[in-house]
Design a protein around this motif. Structure first.
Motif, PDB file in Angstrom:
ATOM      1  N   VAL A 107      -0.816   5.429 -11.486  1.00 53.92           N
ATOM      2  CA  VAL A 107       0.252   4.627 -10.849  1.00 53.92           C
ATOM      3  C   VAL A 107      -0.326   3.723  -9.767  1.00 53.92           C
ATOM      4  N   LYS A 108      -1.204   4.266  -8.942  1.00 49.78           N
ATOM      5  CA  LYS A 108      -1.827   3.449  -7.876  1.00 49.78           C
ATOM      6  C   LYS A 108      -2.620   2.285  -8.459  1.00 49.78           C
ATOM      7  N   LYS A 152      13.155  11.761 -12.603  1.00 43.98           N
ATOM      8  CA  LYS A 152      13.102  11.922 -11.141  1.00 43.98           C
ATOM      9  C   LYS A 152      11.659  12.064 -10.648  1.00 43.98           C
ATOM     10  N   GLU A 153      10.858  12.838 -11.365  1.00 41.33           N
ATOM     11  CA  GLU A 153       9.454  13.045 -10.971  1.00 41.33           C
ATOM     12  C   GLU A 153       8.658  11.745 -11.047  1.00 41.33           C
ATOM     13  N   LEU A 159       7.628   5.760  -5.901  1.00 28.98           N
ATOM     14  CA  LEU A 159       8.143   5.520  -4.540  1.00 28.98           C
ATOM     15  C   LEU A 159       7.108   5.921  -3.491  1.00 28.98           C
ATOM     16  N   LYS A 160       6.340   6.960  -3.804  1.00 34.20           N
ATOM     17  CA  LYS A 160       5.301   7.443  -2.892  1.00 34.20           C
ATOM     18  C   LYS A 160       4.286   6.347  -2.576  1.00 34.20           C
ATOM     19  N   ILE A 205       8.964  -2.450  -9.135  1.00 37.36           N
ATOM     20  CA  ILE A 205       8.445  -3.680  -8.536  1.00 37.36           C
ATOM     21  C   ILE A 205       7.569  -3.312  -7.342  1.00 37.36           C
ATOM     22  N   LYS A 206       6.399  -3.938  -7.273  1.00 32.04           N
ATOM     23  CA  LYS A 206       5.510  -3.685  -6.133  1.00 32.04           C
ATOM     24  C   LYS A 206       6.090  -4.317  -4.884  1.00 32.04           C
ATOM     25  N   SER A 207       6.199  -3.554  -3.814  1.00 31.55           N
ATOM     26  CA  SER A 207       6.776  -4.075  -2.569  1.00 31.55           C
ATOM     27  C   SER A 207       5.794  -5.001  -1.858  1.00 31.55           C
TER      28      SER A 207
END
Length: 207
Positions: A107-108, A152-153, A159-160, A205-207
């Motif tokens: 994800v990162k 949810k996971e 979000l993390k 979406i990337k913040s």
């Protein structure tokens, strides 16, 4: 990668056997249009990437990668994307989260190289996820090596790392062997709804 290099043909046959299930999944993925350059992490044999216009497909399984058409092919892992920051508008991660070694790192990395990420899963708490878990316990070649997630996971992981959830869509209201036509695509408005569908895609979406 050893698993899919050894049994890649068997994995790929699933899409032929459950043709309308695959078409329904593909129709859902197409709803997340990407107008810029895009990447698929875990492109496999190109069952999605070749049909949605991704520019680059990455996979560690050389045997499957050789089957990919109309996509630039890169041998590699989602944890170590060999691309510069912000190289793509979109990254697609379809069925790949459950097979990677470190989903957080994947994800990162996806957020590093792109501004939009579409990730698709079979939710663990859906009727189909429960079926696959049972088959995993019985020693299924692929599912026994998978880690199934709830929606949810997956959302919590994104979000993390500062991403924003934009949209959730779902399809597959029955088991693959029962789907004999193109299933509908449903817009999801609550997490409870996600359990009703065997295939869920989320856009971040990337913040």
């Amino acid at each position: 990668s050893v698993l899919f290099d050894e049994y890649g043909d068997k994995y790929d046959l699933w899409y032929e056997r459950y043709y309308y299930t695959w078409l329904s999944e593909l129709e859902l993925v197409k709803r997340f249009k990407c107008y810029g350059r895009s990447l698929e992490v875990g492109v496999g044999s190109g069952r999605f990437g070749s049909y949605i216009g991704v520019a680059v497909g990455l996979d560690p399984a050389l045997k499957l990668l050789k089957k990919v058409k109309d996509v630039e092919k890169v041998l590699g892992y989602g944890e170590y994307l060999p691309f510069r920051d912000n190289s793509f508008e979109c990254t697609y991660i379809i069925f790949t989260m459950c097979f990677v070694r470190d989903s957080d790192v994947v994800v990162k990395e996806a957020l590093r190289v792109s501004s939009r990420i579409v990730t698709c899963i079979v939710p663990r708490d859906s009727f189909l996820g429960q079926k696959y878990l049972k088959e995993a316990e019985e020693g299924h070649i692929f599912y026994s090596k998978a880690r199934f997630y709830t929606v949810k996971e997956v959302i919590e992981i994104f979000l993390k790392y500062g991403a924003t959830l934009n949209k959730i869509l779902g399809t597959l209201t029955d088991y693959p062997e029962n789907i004999k036509y193109l299933d509908k695509v449903y817009e999801i408005t609550s997490l409870d709804e996600t359990k009703k569908y065997g295939f869920i895609c989320m856009e971040f979406i990337k913040s």
